[in-house]
Design a protein around this motif. Structure first.
Motif, mmCIF file in Angstrom:
data_model
loop_
_atom_site.group_PDB
_atom_site.id
_atom_site.type_symbol
_atom_site.label_atom_id
_atom_site.label_comp_id
_atom_site.label_asym_id
_atom_site.label_seq_id
_atom_site.Cartn_x
_atom_site.Cartn_y
_atom_site.Cartn_z
ATOM 1 N N PRO A 164 56.355 9.056 4.206
ATOM 2 C CA PRO A 164 54.993 9.587 4.043
ATOM 3 C C PRO A 164 54.927 10.905 3.294
ATOM 4 C CG PRO A 164 55.719 9.766 6.329
ATOM 5 C CD PRO A 164 56.715 8.902 5.630
ATOM 6 N N GLU A 165 56.015 11.666 3.300
ATOM 7 C CA GLU A 165 55.991 12.961 2.611
ATOM 8 C C GLU A 165 55.777 12.806 1.110
ATOM 9 O OE1 GLU A 165 60.381 11.820 3.294
ATOM 10 O OE2 GLU A 165 58.472 11.708 4.382
ATOM 11 N N LEU A 166 56.219 11.696 0.525
ATOM 12 C CA LEU A 166 55.978 11.454 -0.894
ATOM 13 C C LEU A 166 54.479 11.378 -1.171
ATOM 14 C CD1 LEU A 166 56.703 10.636 -3.806
ATOM 15 C CD2 LEU A 166 56.910 8.276 -2.995
ATOM 16 N N TYR A 167 53.761 10.659 -0.326
ATOM 17 C CA TYR A 167 52.332 10.456 -0.544
ATOM 18 C C TYR A 167 51.540 11.741 -0.334
ATOM 19 C CZ TYR A 167 53.869 5.674 -0.650
ATOM 20 O OH TYR A 167 54.535 4.515 -0.993
ATOM 21 N N ARG A 168 52.008 12.603 0.574
ATOM 22 C CA ARG A 168 51.377 13.918 0.739
ATOM 23 C C ARG A 168 51.491 14.722 -0.553
ATOM 24 N NH1 ARG A 168 47.781 13.533 4.617
ATOM 25 N NH2 ARG A 168 48.449 14.159 6.697
ATOM 26 N N GLN A 169 52.668 14.663 -1.180
ATOM 27 C CA GLN A 169 52.856 15.399 -2.424
ATOM 28 C C GLN A 169 51.973 14.848 -3.538
ATOM 29 O OE1 GLN A 169 56.705 16.663 -3.859
ATOM 30 N NE2 GLN A 169 57.651 16.212 -1.896
ATOM 31 N N LEU A 170 51.745 13.549 -3.543
ATOM 32 C CA LEU A 170 50.938 12.949 -4.597
ATOM 33 C C LEU A 170 49.482 13.398 -4.525
ATOM 34 C CD1 LEU A 170 52.414 9.342 -4.545
ATOM 35 C CD2 LEU A 170 52.631 11.014 -6.391
ATOM 36 N N ALA A 171 48.967 13.638 -3.320
ATOM 37 C CA ALA A 171 47.598 14.131 -3.133
ATOM 38 C C ALA A 171 46.603 13.361 -4.008
ATOM 39 C CB ALA A 171 47.539 15.633 -3.438
ATOM 40 N N ALA A 172 46.634 12.036 -3.898
ATOM 41 C CA ALA A 172 45.897 11.175 -4.807
ATOM 42 C C ALA A 172 44.679 10.538 -4.144
ATOM 43 C CB ALA A 172 46.826 10.093 -5.357
ATOM 44 N N ASP A 173 43.770 10.032 -4.985
ATOM 45 C CA ASP A 173 42.617 9.260 -4.523
ATOM 46 C C ASP A 173 42.985 7.791 -4.347
ATOM 47 O OD1 ASP A 173 40.948 11.563 -4.951
ATOM 48 O OD2 ASP A 173 40.927 11.056 -7.083
ATOM 49 N N VAL A 174 43.923 7.331 -5.175
ATOM 50 C CA VAL A 174 44.373 5.942 -5.161
ATOM 51 C C VAL A 174 45.890 5.945 -5.171
ATOM 52 C CG1 VAL A 174 44.291 3.698 -6.318
ATOM 53 C CG2 VAL A 174 42.343 5.273 -6.512
ATOM 54 N N ALA A 196 48.557 2.759 7.298
ATOM 55 C CA ALA A 196 48.852 4.138 7.715
ATOM 56 C C ALA A 196 48.797 5.100 6.535
ATOM 57 C CB ALA A 196 50.232 4.201 8.370
ATOM 58 N N ARG A 197 49.387 4.694 5.396
ATOM 59 C CA ARG A 197 49.349 5.567 4.222
ATOM 60 C C ARG A 197 47.910 5.783 3.756
ATOM 61 N NH1 ARG A 197 54.140 5.232 5.613
ATOM 62 N NH2 ARG A 197 53.096 6.621 7.081
ATOM 63 N N ALA A 198 47.070 4.747 3.834
ATOM 64 C CA ALA A 198 45.664 4.889 3.450
ATOM 65 C C ALA A 198 44.937 5.842 4.393
ATOM 66 C CB ALA A 198 44.987 3.524 3.444
ATOM 67 N N ILE A 199 45.143 5.658 5.688
ATOM 68 C CA ILE A 199 44.426 6.457 6.688
ATOM 69 C C ILE A 199 44.842 7.917 6.634
ATOM 70 C CG2 ILE A 199 44.159 6.834 9.178
ATOM 71 C CD1 ILE A 199 44.494 3.710 9.435
ATOM 72 N N GLU A 200 46.135 8.191 6.611
ATOM 73 C CA GLU A 200 46.586 9.581 6.700
ATOM 74 C C GLU A 200 46.314 10.363 5.412
ATOM 75 O OE1 GLU A 200 50.538 8.843 7.834
ATOM 76 O OE2 GLU A 200 51.297 8.514 5.802
ATOM 77 N N ASN A 201 46.219 9.666 4.278
ATOM 78 C CA ASN A 201 45.920 10.339 3.011
ATOM 79 C C ASN A 201 44.467 10.167 2.595
ATOM 80 O OD1 ASN A 201 48.670 11.330 1.994
ATOM 81 N ND2 ASN A 201 49.082 9.211 2.584
ATOM 82 N N GLN A 202 43.701 9.439 3.397
ATOM 83 C CA GLN A 202 42.294 9.178 3.112
ATOM 84 C C GLN A 202 42.141 8.770 1.642
ATOM 85 O OE1 GLN A 202 40.558 12.864 4.703
ATOM 86 N NE2 GLN A 202 39.957 11.697 6.512
ATOM 87 N N ALA A 203 42.896 7.730 1.284
ATOM 88 C CA ALA A 203 42.962 7.253 -0.094
ATOM 89 C C ALA A 203 42.951 5.737 -0.109
ATOM 90 C CB ALA A 203 44.237 7.773 -0.760
ATOM 91 N N TYR A 204 42.526 5.173 -1.233
ATOM 92 C CA TYR A 204 42.679 3.738 -1.439
ATOM 93 C C TYR A 204 44.146 3.424 -1.702
ATOM 94 C CZ TYR A 204 37.618 3.063 -1.862
ATOM 95 O OH TYR A 204 36.265 2.990 -1.601
ATOM 96 N N VAL A 205 44.582 2.252 -1.248
ATOM 97 C CA VAL A 205 45.939 1.780 -1.508
ATOM 98 C C VAL A 205 45.856 0.407 -2.169
ATOM 99 C CG1 VAL A 205 48.097 0.993 -0.471
ATOM 100 C CG2 VAL A 205 47.002 3.081 0.365
#
Length: 268
Positions: A164-174, A196-205
């Protein structure tokens, strides 16, 4: 903006794989998609892992890269070429690269898979690092859709999903997840990790998978899907080749982030 997650069951013939990819991308275009994401190894699933080295292309030059550029230009699509084996400075290792092409056919982003899959169940094992060189840089790009909305799009590949730390760094919308999950791990973890990645980053996957039994005997899980920032699965396909179409909406993204501003509440 309409998006497409392309599911395939790729084999050992690059020509046949590219022909099927073109057919599915054309279906995505006719369904109104602006962005289409192909799965990991869409162009080739060899008999042995080392076969990737035999077809690895020079960056910027090769049949698969030409196909992606030409098809993006022809169909006026943003295309993410799941992954393509690219040559490195080490002839014994290739990069597992996700390549992004804009509707003019220009390669605008490249992400080399950072996390390489390895397992051993006591009887047999598998190690991607035997033939792949890991990347070390997170990559995101900006996609401006036909209505003028700019989306920050983060790239990842398959096994990255467990970090999940990778996705935090990306800070993306999608967030994009082209993959070739095994049937065993996919059945247990694929959907729950994507949501989980969608929910925690509030992003589309957008998750594009290999899904079925391949010529080399490998069995991949499939279940390509698009998930919204609340964790709702908008559309999916179980197995076999196909196109998963969904609408992603900037207003929905902002509403989720405003009603539950978890990203603003981070302390670490």
């Amino acid at each position: 903006m309409k998006v497409a997650a392309i599911q395939m069951v790729s084999g050992i013939s690059i020509e046949r794989n590219l022909a099927q990819a073109h057919e599915l991308l054309d279906q995505a275009r006719h369904a109104g998609a602006e962005l289409a994401v192909l799965p990991e190894y869409f162009c080739f699933m060899g008999e042995r892992d080392a076969d990737k080295l035999l077809i690895a292309e020079t960056p910027g030059l090769g049949t698969v890269q030409d196909f992606l550029a030409d098809t993006a230009r022809e169909l006026k699509l943003w295309i993410v070429g799941g992954t393509v084996p690219l040559a490195t400075d080490d002839p014994q290792h290739a990069a597992n690269a996700s390549l992004v092409y804009d509707p003019a056919g220009r390669c605008v982003a490249r992400y080399d898979k950072i996390h390489l899959f390895r397992f051993h169940d006591g009887r047999q094992g598998y190690d991607e690092a035997a033939v792949l060189k890991a990347g070390d840089q997170p990559v995101a790009f900006t996609l401006t859709d036909r209505s003028g909305v700019a989306w920050r799009v983060g790239l990842s590949v398959c096994y990255d999903l467990r970090f999940p730390e990778l996705y935090r760094q990306l800070a993306a919308d999608v967030l994009l997840v082209p993959a070739a999950f095994t049937h065993v791990t996919g059945q247990a973890h694929w959907e729950v990790l994507l949501r989980a990645r969608a929910i925690e980053n509030q992003a589309y996957v957008i998750a594009s998978a290999q899904g079925g039994v391949h010529e080399n005997g490998r069995h991949t899980w499939g279940q390509s899907m698009v998930v919204d920032p609340w964790g709702v699965v908008l559309a999916q396909q179980a197995t076999g080749p196909g196109v998963v179409i969904a609408e992603i909406d900037r207003a929905r993204l902002l509403d989720v982030r405003q009603r539950l501003p978890a990203l603003q509440h981070r302390r670490l």
